[in-house]
Design a protein around this motif. Sequence first.
Motif, PDB file in Angstrom:
ATOM      1  N   UNK A   1       8.281   2.476   9.403  1.00  0.00           N
ATOM      2  CA  UNK A   1       7.853   1.421   8.482  1.00  0.00           C
ATOM      3  C   UNK A   1       8.983   0.923   7.587  1.00  0.00           C
ATOM      4  N   UNK A   2       9.970   1.790   7.338  1.00  0.00           N
ATOM      5  CA  UNK A   2      11.090   1.387   6.487  1.00  0.00           C
ATOM      6  C   UNK A   2      10.705   1.211   5.021  1.00  0.00           C
ATOM      7  N   UNK A   3       9.677   1.898   4.577  1.00  0.00           N
ATOM      8  CA  UNK A   3       9.253   1.816   3.168  1.00  0.00           C
ATOM      9  C   UNK A   3       9.979   2.863   2.343  1.00  0.00           C
ATOM     10  N   UNK A   4      10.049   2.660   1.027  1.00  0.00           N
ATOM     11  CA  UNK A   4      10.623   3.712   0.186  1.00  0.00           C
ATOM     12  C   UNK A   4       9.814   5.004   0.291  1.00  0.00           C
TER      13      UNK A   4
ATOM     14  N   UNK B   1       3.656  16.516   2.110  1.00  0.00           N
ATOM     15  CA  UNK B   1       4.779  16.361   3.018  1.00  0.00           C
ATOM     16  C   UNK B   1       5.475  15.033   2.700  1.00  0.00           C
ATOM     17  N   UNK B   2       6.698  15.122   2.213  1.00  0.00           N
ATOM     18  CA  UNK B   2       7.452  13.910   1.860  1.00  0.00           C
ATOM     19  C   UNK B   2       8.879  14.040   2.404  1.00  0.00           C
ATOM     20  N   UNK B   3       9.558  12.908   2.451  1.00  0.00           N
ATOM     21  CA  UNK B   3      10.932  12.876   2.969  1.00  0.00           C
ATOM     22  C   UNK B   3      11.847  13.541   1.937  1.00  0.00           C
ATOM     23  N   UNK B   4      12.573  14.553   2.374  1.00  0.00           N
ATOM     24  CA  UNK B   4      13.446  15.268   1.436  1.00  0.00           C
ATOM     25  C   UNK B   4      14.906  14.852   1.628  1.00  0.00           C
TER      26      UNK B   4
ATOM     27  N   UNK C   1       0.808  -1.227   0.000  1.00  0.00           N
ATOM     28  CA  UNK C   1       0.000   0.000   0.000  1.00  0.00           C
ATOM     29  C   UNK C   1       0.843   1.281   0.000  1.00  0.00           C
ATOM     30  N   UNK C   2       0.224   2.317  -0.524  1.00  0.00           N
ATOM     31  CA  UNK C   2       0.764   3.676  -0.379  1.00  0.00           C
ATOM     32  C   UNK C   2       0.078   4.293   0.843  1.00  0.00           C
ATOM     33  N   UNK C   3       0.867   4.883   1.728  1.00  0.00           N
ATOM     34  CA  UNK C   3       0.358   5.437   2.989  1.00  0.00           C
ATOM     35  C   UNK C   3       0.127   6.940   2.854  1.00  0.00           C
ATOM     36  N   UNK C   4      -1.060   7.380   3.250  1.00  0.00           N
ATOM     37  CA  UNK C   4      -1.359   8.816   3.302  1.00  0.00           C
ATOM     38  C   UNK C   4      -1.587   9.172   4.776  1.00  0.00           C
ATOM     39  N   UNK C   5      -0.783  10.085   5.288  1.00  0.00           N
ATOM     40  CA  UNK C   5      -0.843  10.437   6.703  1.00  0.00           C
ATOM     41  C   UNK C   5      -1.559  11.775   6.865  1.00  0.00           C
ATOM     42  N   UNK C   6      -2.545  11.777   7.759  1.00  0.00           N
ATOM     43  CA  UNK C   6      -3.356  12.984   7.970  1.00  0.00           C
ATOM     44  C   UNK C   6      -3.258  13.463   9.421  1.00  0.00           C
ATOM     45  N   UNK C   7      -3.147  12.542  10.366  1.00  0.00           N
ATOM     46  CA  UNK C   7      -3.138  12.889  11.798  1.00  0.00           C
ATOM     47  C   UNK C   7      -2.066  13.951  12.095  1.00  0.00           C
ATOM     48  N   UNK C   8      -2.384  14.825  13.021  1.00  0.00           N
ATOM     49  CA  UNK C   8      -1.475  15.931  13.368  1.00  0.00           C
ATOM     50  C   UNK C   8      -0.616  15.636  14.594  1.00  0.00           C
ATOM     51  N   UNK C   9       0.536  16.299  14.699  1.00  0.00           N
ATOM     52  CA  UNK C   9       1.127  17.233  13.741  1.00  0.00           C
ATOM     53  C   UNK C   9       1.621  16.461  12.510  1.00  0.00           C
ATOM     54  N   UNK C  10       1.017  16.764  11.364  1.00  0.00           N
ATOM     55  CA  UNK C  10       1.105  15.889  10.196  1.00  0.00           C
ATOM     56  C   UNK C  10       2.534  15.667   9.690  1.00  0.00           C
ATOM     57  N   UNK C  11       3.359  16.717   9.624  1.00  0.00           N
ATOM     58  CA  UNK C  11       4.735  16.511   9.115  1.00  0.00           C
ATOM     59  C   UNK C  11       5.505  15.562  10.034  1.00  0.00           C
ATOM     60  N   UNK C  12       5.279  15.711  11.339  1.00  0.00           N
ATOM     61  CA  UNK C  12       5.971  14.861  12.318  1.00  0.00           C
ATOM     62  C   UNK C  12       5.455  13.431  12.219  1.00  0.00           C
ATOM     63  N   UNK C  13       4.143  13.265  12.051  1.00  0.00           N
ATOM     64  CA  UNK C  13       3.557  11.927  11.944  1.00  0.00           C
ATOM     65  C   UNK C  13       4.004  11.242  10.638  1.00  0.00           C
ATOM     66  N   UNK C  14       4.200  12.026   9.596  1.00  0.00           N
ATOM     67  CA  UNK C  14       4.669  11.461   8.321  1.00  0.00           C
ATOM     68  C   UNK C  14       6.108  10.974   8.472  1.00  0.00           C
TER      69      UNK C  14
END
Length: 311
Positions: free
Chosen positions: A133-136, A251-254, A113-126
């Motif tokens: 999870x160790x996913x790409x 919000x993605x990993x940079x 699955x592709x994960x979409x994170x909404x819960x806040x604080x959203x950037x921190x939760x992402x």
Amino acid sequence: MKVTIVGAGNVGATCADVMAYRGIASEIVLLDIREGFAEGKALDITQCATNTGFNTKVTGVTNDYSKTAGSNVVVITSGIPRKPGMTREELIGINAGIVKSVAENLLQYSPEAIFVIVSNPMDTMTYLAYKSLGLPKNRIIGMGGALDSSRFRTYLSLALDKPANDISAMVIGGHGDTTMIPLTRLASYNGIPVSQFLSQEQLDKVAADTMVGGATLTGLLGTSAWYAPGASVAYLVDSILNDQKKMIACSVFVEGEYGQNDICIGVPCIIGKNGLEEIIDIKLNDAEKALFAKSADAVRGMNDALATVLG
Ligand SMILES: NC(=O)c1ccc[n+]([C@@H]2O[C@H](COP(=O)([O-])OP(=O)(O)OC[C@H]3O[C@@H](n4cnc5c(N)ncnc54)[C@H](O)[C@@H]3O)[C@@H](O)[C@H]2O)c1
Ligand SMILES: O=C(O)C[C@H](O)C(=O)O
């Protein structure tokens, strides 16, 4: 295509409702920890089908992750919302544990699955989901910029007295009252810079209203908003499931983009069937670069609070 939404509360149920109504997915599973709650929301949404004309299968389950198996997209909205006067960041203590355990359960049953994170604080939760999870990185996407950009376009439309859909504008940076960056310089009304129609004072007010858009609604409603957040998640999921390749601030990993590393923060993304497909490099001016660096520092600072959850 199957979508699971964890958290059948205000945002999760609204998102399911919009997705069903618009036929974005063929199957939606709502999961909540509260006994019978997701089942009730799913039944209520299902009973709209004959009047609004959709065929999406919507079911609800109480904490039974086996029913989420094989989801193409999973959306995490579980956790507590803020109350008037609070910041999103104050939710971290409770929501971090919830998001981590929910994400791990979901992955067990939907390994692709592709994960979409909404819960806040959203950037921190992402960031938490990405690290635990160790996913790409293409499979972990935080939803905030779609909502903030929608609010920005709404406030511009009100100031211009023109339809919001004729306005193009984006918000990047963190999803926080002081970390958002509405890109006023690049906003346009059918391709014409909005600065040709609005004074600097009007533009500054639009940007300020956008940044506290969530807090304004929390003050009015007594809890945080859900219609526009739910619709924004559906918009993002639509771009994934239907490979629309829309450019959406997410919000993605940079890794070096916008001069930043090792954080999840809002940047313009191409979103398609692989989730994050590309980060678009906007040529920011010096003032915008400085705002982005400041926003990134604040987002990074919040990640430090995750040390105990990440072990
Ligand atoms: N990223 C964004 O743009 C954005 C927008 C709006 C809201 N939010 C955030 O989304 C979250 C949800 O907001 P809401 O208004 O829907 O809240 P809500 O209280 O209406 O719903 C949250 C639901 O999560 C459930 N839940 C709690 N722990 C759970 C667990 N371990 N497993 C399964 N379900 C669980 C609750 O029972 C509840 O039904 C909040 O953290 C809020 O701040 C984010
Ligand atoms: O404002 C909030 O706390 C919820 C959400 O992040 C929003 O922007 O509506």
